[in-house]
Design an enzyme around this catalytic site. Structure first.
Site, mmCIF file in Angstrom:
data_model
loop_
_atom_site.group_PDB
_atom_site.id
_atom_site.type_symbol
_atom_site.label_atom_id
_atom_site.label_comp_id
_atom_site.label_asym_id
_atom_site.label_seq_id
_atom_site.Cartn_x
_atom_site.Cartn_y
_atom_site.Cartn_z
ATOM 1 N N LEU A 283 40.229 34.596 48.490
ATOM 2 C CA LEU A 283 41.413 33.886 48.004
ATOM 3 C C LEU A 283 42.686 34.714 48.106
ATOM 4 O O LEU A 283 43.781 34.179 48.231
ATOM 5 C CB LEU A 283 41.208 33.460 46.538
ATOM 6 C CG LEU A 283 40.047 32.496 46.264
ATOM 7 C CD1 LEU A 283 39.913 32.258 44.764
ATOM 8 C CD2 LEU A 283 40.248 31.186 47.002
ATOM 9 N N LYS A 287 46.695 45.137 45.177
ATOM 10 C CA LYS A 287 46.570 46.597 45.164
ATOM 11 C C LYS A 287 45.213 47.029 44.612
ATOM 12 O O LYS A 287 44.673 48.062 44.996
ATOM 13 C CB LYS A 287 47.692 47.198 44.310
ATOM 14 C CG LYS A 287 49.078 47.036 44.913
ATOM 15 C CD LYS A 287 50.129 47.656 44.018
ATOM 16 C CE LYS A 287 51.525 47.495 44.618
ATOM 17 N NZ LYS A 287 52.584 48.075 43.749
ATOM 18 N N PHE A 288 44.664 46.215 43.713
ATOM 19 C CA PHE A 288 43.396 46.554 43.072
ATOM 20 C C PHE A 288 42.217 46.355 44.014
ATOM 21 O O PHE A 288 41.183 46.998 43.903
ATOM 22 C CB PHE A 288 43.200 45.677 41.832
ATOM 23 C CG PHE A 288 43.244 44.208 42.161
ATOM 24 C CD1 PHE A 288 42.111 43.533 42.587
ATOM 25 C CD2 PHE A 288 44.431 43.508 42.077
ATOM 26 C CE1 PHE A 288 42.160 42.186 42.907
ATOM 27 C CE2 PHE A 288 44.496 42.168 42.398
ATOM 28 C CZ PHE A 288 43.347 41.504 42.815
ATOM 29 N N GLY A 289 42.308 45.386 44.942
ATOM 30 C CA GLY A 289 41.191 45.017 45.796
ATOM 31 C C GLY A 289 41.343 43.598 46.299
ATOM 32 O O GLY A 289 42.419 43.197 46.753
ATOM 33 N N GLN A 290 40.255 42.790 46.179
ATOM 34 C CA GLN A 290 40.259 41.439 46.726
ATOM 35 C C GLN A 290 39.739 40.432 45.700
ATOM 36 O O GLN A 290 39.002 40.791 44.776
ATOM 37 C CB GLN A 290 39.382 41.369 47.984
ATOM 38 C CG GLN A 290 39.815 42.346 49.073
ATOM 39 C CD GLN A 290 38.921 42.251 50.294
ATOM 40 O OE1 GLN A 290 39.191 41.518 51.235
ATOM 41 N NE2 GLN A 290 37.829 43.014 50.284
ATOM 42 N N VAL A 291 40.120 39.148 45.906
ATOM 43 C CA VAL A 291 39.661 38.061 45.044
ATOM 44 C C VAL A 291 38.930 37.034 45.909
ATOM 45 O O VAL A 291 39.444 36.622 46.961
ATOM 46 C CB VAL A 291 40.831 37.390 44.309
ATOM 47 C CG1 VAL A 291 40.341 36.225 43.464
ATOM 48 C CG2 VAL A 291 41.567 38.398 43.428
ATOM 49 N N ASP A 398 54.048 42.883 33.954
ATOM 50 C CA ASP A 398 54.070 42.522 35.376
ATOM 51 C C ASP A 398 54.289 41.022 35.543
ATOM 52 O O ASP A 398 53.676 40.381 36.403
ATOM 53 C CB ASP A 398 52.773 42.951 36.065
ATOM 54 C CG ASP A 398 52.890 42.974 37.586
ATOM 55 O OD1 ASP A 398 54.034 43.104 38.087
ATOM 56 O OD2 ASP A 398 51.866 42.855 38.280
#
Length: 703
Positions: A283, A287-291, A398
Site C-alpha cells: 500500500l 521511512k520506517f519501512g513498508q505497509v 507529525d
C-alpha cells in the site's frame, strides 16, 4: 564604473571635461605620427555626449513568456529588443550565467539574443532570464521552458474494494512525475486470472480521477488483476504494478457504526505474522519501512501491516514505543493497533485498515464537492482526535495531510494515522525534538525549544490553511527557505485564494499560526471557536460554494514528487504551473547584480568610428560640416584638431555637436582660406583612443 576613471573638475558643464592630449597619435589614413605641439599638452576643454534624455529606454519587442518542447527536441529561446547600440546581453539559469557549451548555444547581436538548447531533457525545464543593457538603461525578461515527456506510471498498484459479485471500486495513486504536462486521464486495464497468457483489455480510457467504480464487465466468482496507465498531452505511460488477484465473491463490507472494540496489544514473540495473516499488495512506503494490505486467515478481516525495516535495537525500541502509545489512544478518530509481531526476521504492527485514502486525495476527486462547510466537518474531527491525545498528555508531532485519511470512499469520516513520532510529555522533563516535515513543523521545533500540545495546534493551522486554499503558507523553494519562513512566522492570506473564505475561517487560522506558543488556541478553544460552533456554519453562498481544486492538485503533485526524489523537477514544475505574470518577476538581487556586472564588462570597448568624415571643398563664406559616428564604452570624450593643433572651440565660427547616439559634427561657419587644412576627430576613453581625419579646402572667391 569605469566611466568614472576620466575625472572632471568641479563646476565644469556636463558636456565638458579636462583632457591632456596623448603623445604621437596615429592618423588612420597614413599611419604617420601627428607632431606633438604645446597646444595639446595644456589642459583643454573636450566634448562629451549630450544627455538630452530623448533616447528611449531599452525594451523588449514581441516577447514571449513560455515555450514547451518534447524531450529530445531542440528548444529555441529568442528575445528581440530595442535600444541604443551597443547592447550587451546574457542568459541566466539556476542563478548562473549560461555559457557556450555542447548543450547551450548562444547567438547575440545589438537587436536580439537566442539561446538554443539541444536535445532538451526534463532537467532543462525552468526559468531562463535574459538580461540586456545598453549605455543608459537595462532590462530583463524571463522565459519559462517546459520540457514534456510521457508521465511515469501510477505510483501504486490499484487497490480493489469489492461491492458485489458484479462491481467493485478501484483506487490508486497518481504518478510520481507527470512528465511536465498535467495528467488528463487514466487508462484502466483488466486481465482474467489465472490465465495462460496475459491478455489485458481496457475497462476505460477516460477515467478522470484516481478511483473508478466498475459496474460491468466482471463476472461473479471471476478472478481479475488490474493495472493503470497515466495519460498526458504527450501520450500514455507504461502500466503500473498489477494488483493482487481479486475474486468477485465478496458481498461488500458492511458499513456499521457499532462501537469499536478496542484492543490492548501485547507483542507476539512466539508466532509468525504469516501464521495468522495473508500478506497481499503493498500500500505504501515510508521511512520506517513498508505497509501491506492483509487479511486475517480465520475471520477474513482486512488489515494493514506496518513492516519495520530495521533490525537494530534502536529501531525496534521505536516500534515498541509506538505500540505502547497506541494502547493509550483508543478513540474513533485515531487509527487502532490490532496486533504486533516481533521475530528476529522482522517486526510488524497490524493496524486497522482505513480504505478511503488520504483526505486531500479524496477532496480533489472530480465527483467530490469541496466547500467551506465540508472543511469545517473535517477540522472538527481532526480536533476531536487530537484533543483526546492531548488529554492523555501525548503529542502527535507529525500532523500533515497525508496522515489524515478517510475511512471509506463514500463517507466523510476520517482518522488520524502514523504515531511514529508521537511522544508522551513529562511535566518534569521538557521535550525537545528535531524531526517533522518542514512545511508543517512549528517554530519551536526548528529553534530546538520545548514542544507542547500547542506544537500540534500550529500544524493543524497549516492543514486548515491548505484545506481551504490549496496553497501551503510556508512553502519555499527549498527546505532551508521553508524553515526560515516558519521560524519568522511569515505568512499571509493570499487575496485570490481566500476571496471566497469567511472571516471566521481566517480568524480560526490566525489563532493557530501564532509564533507565540501561549497565544495559540488549545483543542478545547478551537472546538469552541465560532467557525466550528455550528453544524454547518451557515447557509450563505460563500460557505456552500464549491472551492477550486486546481491549487490543491498542484500541492499534492509537489508532495508526490518530493517523496519520490523528484524535488528538483517539482520545484521547476511548480514555477511552470504558477501564474503567467510571475514569469516576469525580478530575479533575486544578487543574481541581478551579477548579471549587470557581467554586462558592464561585455559593453566595455575602446573607441571606434563606424562612420568617418569625407574630404570637403567649399567656397569661401559658406558652411563646412564634418560628421562621424563614434562607438565605445564608457562613452568616449572628443577633441577636434586642425593640422595637429587643438581646434579652439571658443571661436564663434566653430561649433561641435556630440549627440546621444554617438554622432559628432564639426561645423565651420563663414569659412575663409585660413580654414583650409586637415581636421582630425580624436575619441578617448579608459580603454584607448581612435582618430579619424578629413581635409577641408576653402576656395577663394574671384575678386
Amino acid at each position: 564604473m569605469l566611466s568614472g576613471v576620466l575625472n572632471s573638475p568641479q563646476n565644469v558643464p556636463d558636456d565638458m571635461s579636462v583632457f591632456k592630449g596623448p603623445q604621437s597619435p596615429q592618423t588612420p589614413q597614413t599611419g604617420s605620427p601627428i607632431t606633438s605641439s604645446p597646444a595639446l599638452k595644456r589642459e583643454v576643454p573636450v566634448k562629451r555626449r549630450s544627455s538630452s534624455g530623448t533616447a528611449p529606454p531599452l525594451q523588449f519587442v514581441d516577447r514571449f513568456d513560455r515555450l514547451e518542447v518534447h524531450v529530445g527536441e531542440t528548444a529555441h529561446l529568442t528575445c528581440v529588443f530595442k535600444g541604443s547600440s551597443p547592447v550587451a546581453s546574457c542568459w541566466v539559469y539556476n542563478k548562473k550565467e549560461v555559457v557556450e557549451s555542447s548543450k547551450f548555444h548562444i547567438k547575440s547581436s545589438n537587436e536580439s539574443s537566442s539561446l538554443v538548447i539541444s536535445k532538451a531533457l526534463p532537467e532543462d525545464s525552468g526559468r531562463y532570464t535574459i538580461f540586456v543593457r545598453d549605455r543608459k538603461s537595462s532590462a530583463q525578461h524571463t522565459v519559462t521552458l517546459n520540457v514534456i515527456d510521457l508521465p511515469q506510471p501510477p505510483a501504486s498498484c490499484p487497490v480493489a474494494h469489492v461491492l458485489s459479485p458484479h462491481s467493485l471500486v478501484l483506487s490508486w495513486s497518481g504518478p510520481s512525475y507527470d512528465g511536465g504536462s498535467a495528467v488528463t486521464e487514466y487508462v484502466v486495464e483488466v486481465c482474467e486470472s489465472p490465465s495462460a497468457t496475459d491478455q489485458w483489455r481496457e475497462l476505460t480510457a477516460q477515467c478522470k480521477s484516481t478511483s473508478l467504480r466498475v459496474t460491468s464487465g466482471l463476472q461473479p466468482q471471476g478472478e481479475y488483476r488490474f493495472r493503470v496507465r497515466a495519460c498526458n498531452a504527450v501520450g500514455v505511460s507504461e502500466p503500473s504494478q498489477e494488483s493482487q488477484p481479486i475474486r468477485m465473491d465478496n458481498q461488500g463490507e458492511p458499513c456499521d457504526d457499532k462501537p469499536v472494540e478496542y484492543v490492548t496489544v501485547t507483542i507476539n514473540t512466539v508466532d509468525k505474522l504469516t501464521d495468522h495473516y495473508n500478506v497481499l499488495e503493498k500500500l505504501g512506503v515510508g521511512k520506517f519501512g513498508q505497509v501491506f494490505r492483509m487479511t486475517h486467515k480465520e475471520t477474513g478481516r482486512v488489515c494493514a501491516g506496518k513492516f519495520y525495516k530495521g533490525r537494530r535495537t534502536k529501531e525496534r525500541e521505536a516500534a515498541r514505543k509506538e505500540i505502547e502509545l497506541m494502547n493509550l489512544l483508543h478513540h474513533p478518530k485515531l487509527v487502532q493497533c490490532l496486533a504486533a509481531y516481533d521475530n528476529k526476521a522482522e517486526m510488524v504492527m497490524v493496524m486497522e485498515y482505513v480504505a478511503g485514502g488520504e483526505l486531500f486525495e479524496r477532496i480533489v476527486d472530480d465527483s467530490y464537492e469541496h466547500t467551506e462547510v465540508s472543511s469545517v466537518g473535517y477540522m472538527r474531527q481532526i480536533l476531536e482526535g487530537i484533543q483526546y491525545m492531548h488529554q492523555k498528555n501525548i503529542v502527535h508531532l507529525d500532523l500533515k495531510p497525508e496522515n489524515i485519511v478517510c475511512m471509506d470512499r463514500t463517507g466523510i469520516r476520517i482518522k488520524i494515522i502514523d504515531f511514529g513520532l508521537a511522544s508522551k510529555l513529562d511535566p518534569n522533563t521538557p521535550l525537545k525534538v528535531m524531526h517533522g516535515t518542514p512545511e508543517f513543523v512549528a517554530p519551536e521545533v526548528i529553534n530546538f525549544e520545548a514542544v507542547c500540545p500547542a506544537t500540534d495546534m500550529w500544524s493543524i493551522g497549516v492543514i486548515c490553511y491548505i484545506l481551504l486554499s490549496g496553497e501551503s503558507p510556508f512553502q519555499g523553494e527549498s527546505d532551508t527557505e521553508t524553515l526560515a519562513l516558519v521560524t519568522a512566522a511569515q505568512w499571509e492570506f493570499d487575496e485570490e485564494s481566500f476571496q471566497d473564505i469567511t472571516d471566521m475561517a481566517k480568524d480560526f487560522i490566525s489563532s493557530l499560526l501564532s509564533k507565540e506558543v501561549r497565544r495559540r488556541m488549545t483543542c478545547e478553544e478551537a472546538l469552541a471557536h465560532s467557525w466550528l460552533a455550528y453544524t454547518s456554519v451557515d447557509n450563505s453562498s460563500n460557505t456552500t460554494k464549491n472551492l477550486s481544486k486546481d491549487k490543491m492538485k498542484k500541492f499534492l503533485t509537489r508532495q508526490k514528487w518530493k517523496k519520490t526524489g523528484k524535488a528538483l523537477l517539482a520545484l521547476k514544475r511548480m514555477a511552470i504551473l504558477s501564474k503567467p505574470e510571475a514569469s516576469a518577476s525580478l530575479s533575486p538581487v544578487d543574481e541581478t547584480e551579477q548579471a549587470m556586472q557581467s554586462l558592464e564588462l561585455k559593453l566595455q570597448c575602446k573607441p571606434a568610428f563606424s562612420k568617418t568624415p569625407s574630404d570637403l571643398t567649399v567656397p569661401q563664406g559658406s558652411r563646412a560640416q564634418l560628421s562621424c559616428l563614434i562607438t565605445g564604452y564608457p562613452d568616449p570624450e572628443v577633441v577636434w584638431l586642425k593640422d595637429s593643433e587643438l581646434l579652439e572651440l571658443q571661436e564663434e565660427c566653430v561649433k561641435v555637436d556630440y549627440e546621444e547616439d554617438g554622432s559628432c559634427t564639426l561645423t565651420l561657419e563663414n569659412v575663409s582660406p585660413h580654414h583650409t587644412g586637415l581636421y582630425s576627430c580624436k575619441a578617448t576613453n579608459a580603454l584607448g583612443e581612435a582618430l579619424c581625419s578629413a581635409t577641408v579646402t576653402v576656395e577663394k572667391k574671384d575678386t
